[in-house]
Write a protein that holds these residues in place. Sequence first.
Motif, mmCIF file in Angstrom:
data_model
loop_
_atom_site.group_PDB
_atom_site.id
_atom_site.type_symbol
_atom_site.label_atom_id
_atom_site.label_comp_id
_atom_site.label_asym_id
_atom_site.label_seq_id
_atom_site.Cartn_x
_atom_site.Cartn_y
_atom_site.Cartn_z
ATOM 1 N N VAL A 319 -45.290 13.503 -15.087
ATOM 2 C CA VAL A 319 -44.591 13.148 -16.327
ATOM 3 C C VAL A 319 -43.575 14.222 -16.695
ATOM 4 N N LEU A 320 -43.952 15.485 -16.540
ATOM 5 C CA LEU A 320 -43.016 16.571 -16.854
ATOM 6 C C LEU A 320 -41.828 16.555 -15.891
ATOM 7 N N LYS A 321 -42.086 16.275 -14.616
ATOM 8 C CA LYS A 321 -40.979 16.159 -13.664
ATOM 9 C C LYS A 321 -40.036 15.034 -14.079
ATOM 10 N N THR A 322 -40.611 13.913 -14.510
ATOM 11 C CA THR A 322 -39.799 12.779 -14.934
ATOM 12 C C THR A 322 -38.969 13.133 -16.153
ATOM 13 N N ALA A 323 -39.585 13.821 -17.115
ATOM 14 C CA ALA A 323 -38.855 14.250 -18.315
ATOM 15 C C ALA A 323 -37.702 15.169 -17.943
ATOM 16 N N TRP A 324 -37.962 16.094 -17.032
ATOM 17 C CA TRP A 324 -36.919 17.024 -16.585
ATOM 18 C C TRP A 324 -35.780 16.280 -15.907
ATOM 19 N N MET A 325 -36.119 15.288 -15.084
ATOM 20 C CA MET A 325 -35.075 14.522 -14.411
ATOM 21 C C MET A 325 -34.261 13.690 -15.393
ATOM 22 N N MET A 326 -34.911 13.113 -16.382
ATOM 23 C CA MET A 326 -34.180 12.351 -17.399
ATOM 24 C C MET A 326 -33.184 13.251 -18.123
ATOM 25 N N ASP A 327 -33.574 14.496 -18.336
ATOM 26 C CA ASP A 327 -32.683 15.449 -19.006
ATOM 27 C C ASP A 327 -31.530 15.888 -18.115
ATOM 28 N N THR A 328 -31.773 15.964 -16.815
ATOM 29 C CA THR A 328 -30.768 16.551 -15.918
ATOM 30 C C THR A 328 -29.910 15.520 -15.190
ATOM 31 N N VAL A 329 -30.494 14.374 -14.833
ATOM 32 C CA VAL A 329 -29.709 13.371 -14.103
ATOM 33 C C VAL A 329 -29.643 12.036 -14.827
ATOM 34 N N GLY A 330 -30.237 11.950 -16.005
ATOM 35 C CA GLY A 330 -30.172 10.727 -16.790
ATOM 36 C C GLY A 330 -31.262 9.737 -16.443
ATOM 37 N N ASN A 331 -31.414 8.723 -17.316
ATOM 38 C CA ASN A 331 -32.458 7.723 -17.108
ATOM 39 C C ASN A 331 -32.279 6.959 -15.806
ATOM 40 N N ARG A 332 -31.033 6.650 -15.461
ATOM 41 C CA ARG A 332 -30.796 5.915 -14.224
ATOM 42 C C ARG A 332 -31.190 6.755 -13.008
ATOM 43 N N GLY A 333 -30.863 8.037 -13.046
ATOM 44 C CA GLY A 333 -31.208 8.906 -11.932
ATOM 45 C C GLY A 333 -32.703 9.139 -11.796
ATOM 46 N N ALA A 334 -33.423 8.962 -12.914
ATOM 47 C CA ALA A 334 -34.879 9.163 -12.912
ATOM 48 C C ALA A 334 -35.638 7.843 -12.854
ATOM 49 N N HIS A 335 -34.938 6.782 -12.452
ATOM 50 C CA HIS A 335 -35.531 5.446 -12.508
ATOM 51 C C HIS A 335 -36.824 5.357 -11.700
ATOM 52 N N THR A 336 -36.814 5.894 -10.488
ATOM 53 C CA THR A 336 -38.006 5.844 -9.637
ATOM 54 C C THR A 336 -39.170 6.577 -10.291
ATOM 55 N N GLU A 337 -38.890 7.745 -10.847
ATOM 56 C CA GLU A 337 -39.958 8.541 -11.473
ATOM 57 C C GLU A 337 -40.496 7.865 -12.735
ATOM 58 N N ILE A 338 -39.611 7.243 -13.512
ATOM 59 C CA ILE A 338 -40.058 6.524 -14.713
ATOM 60 C C ILE A 338 -41.002 5.396 -14.322
ATOM 61 N N GLN A 339 -40.643 4.667 -13.267
ATOM 62 C CA GLN A 339 -41.523 3.596 -12.812
ATOM 63 C C GLN A 339 -42.840 4.149 -12.272
ATOM 64 N N ALA A 340 -42.772 5.269 -11.586
ATOM 65 C CA ALA A 340 -43.991 5.865 -11.016
ATOM 66 C C ALA A 340 -44.978 6.245 -12.113
ATOM 67 N N ILE A 341 -44.491 6.877 -13.176
ATOM 68 C CA ILE A 341 -45.436 7.277 -14.238
ATOM 69 C C ILE A 341 -45.924 6.066 -15.007
ATOM 70 N N LYS A 342 -45.076 5.038 -15.127
ATOM 71 C CA LYS A 342 -45.503 3.825 -15.831
ATOM 72 C C LYS A 342 -46.607 3.114 -15.064
ATOM 73 N N ILE A 343 -46.584 3.198 -13.734
ATOM 74 C CA ILE A 343 -47.640 2.606 -12.914
ATOM 75 C C ILE A 343 -48.898 3.480 -12.947
ATOM 76 N N ALA A 344 -48.726 4.771 -12.720
ATOM 77 C CA ALA A 344 -49.871 5.654 -12.491
ATOM 78 C C ALA A 344 -50.625 6.015 -13.768
ATOM 79 N N THR A 345 -49.911 6.273 -14.863
ATOM 80 C CA THR A 345 -50.563 6.860 -16.034
ATOM 81 C C THR A 345 -51.526 5.918 -16.737
ATOM 82 N N PRO A 346 -51.119 4.704 -17.114
ATOM 83 C CA PRO A 346 -52.088 3.853 -17.822
ATOM 84 C C PRO A 346 -53.339 3.554 -17.005
ATOM 85 N N ARG A 347 -53.164 3.218 -15.730
ATOM 86 C CA ARG A 347 -54.342 2.837 -14.942
ATOM 87 C C ARG A 347 -55.291 4.019 -14.753
#
Length: 404
Positions: A319-347
């Motif tokens: 999640v912290l890596k994803t937050a860092w990527m959103m800050d540095t390369v934007g939401n589009r650049g962090a799209h894969t990581e956003i999806q990864a945490i959305k899959i992994a975290t709730p389950r």
Amino acid sequence: MDFAFDARTEELRARLLAFMDEYVYPAEAVAHEQRAGLDSPWENVPVVEELKAEARRQGLWNLFLPDSEHGAGLTNLQYAPLAEIMGRSPQIAPTVTNCAAPDTGNMEVLAQFGDEAQKKQWLRPLLAGEIRSAFAMTEPDVASSDATNITTHIERDGDEYVITGRKWYISGAMHPDCAIFIVMGKTDPDGADIRRQQSMVLVPRDTPGVTVKRAMRVFGYEDHYHGGHAEVVFDHARVPVSNLIGEEGGGFAIAQARLGPGRIHHCMRLIGMAERAIELMCRRAVSRDAFGKALARQGVVQNWIADARVAVEQLRLLVLKTAWMMDTVGNRGAHTEIQAIKIATPRTVVGILDRAIQLYGAGGVSQDFPLAELYAGARTLMIADGPDEVHQRSLARRELKKYL
């Protein structure tokens, strides 16, 4: 790689942790008692309103909004550990700090896409906590995890839009202070580009033709603190054309911009929920005996706690890596990581909470401990903001594309 939080984050963490210990945790039981004595379950709970004033006095307010003009000006990486702390009491802490969905996402939309008149009328009172809001997207009659399926019509008639459709699980709509809906519907249902058919409009709750029909429950819970989840009918509701957010056909893009931060905020809070579950597991394990020895000495319980700790540490880093990527390369650049945490975290958090409930036995499914309600919230996030399977499909296609 530097894993340390910066000075401002550490200072806010210390203040927020103190606020949680002094005000939020003691208020949990009080809030439940006060709500039971209200004439309507949707009325404002006195202790929650008191904590809002205290949070604002302490500067623990609108921490989620990176726009320094309207919010705290924190990056996603700075906000992540704060959201985690608030996730330990997800019903009260986000609400009293004005960091609760759906208002957070709606404020982000207005701040990013609203015009000056819309910001003055709706964003400012939302930032001040004077009103609440709702986001009307999900529909009962279509698979609205695919937003192109949405059937609500937004038809132009002169200087007005006419909205007709049925929505449900519209978070925040039951709250007495909910004053405004952001409604997603189709302004161009026959358009060639299926992602340019949708638009978003602002619809005041008191608009003729808007009916909040009923509260929708989630595993039996009504989620009062966030304003509930409602079925809402729009029957030829009319609003001025000036209530359009952005441009016609821009609704799909706005929804994606809204959901990116929303998904990571949910994941941040979920980690806090998992930490609360681990703490409760440990307290239970050292205080109860079974079959001649403490639960803490039972091998299966030790395994549950160890596995939970490993899983939380893994998730936090992702999640912290994803937050860092959103800050540095934007939401589009962090799209894969956003999806990864959305899959992994709730389950993963659902699994931790399930073990914690098991450890508490009958108490785990009762109202005397927060575990059952935490479980309901975490399990729902496997559906909300796009079900896991949609994110898995998209993520897999992106990975496969490298080899095709």
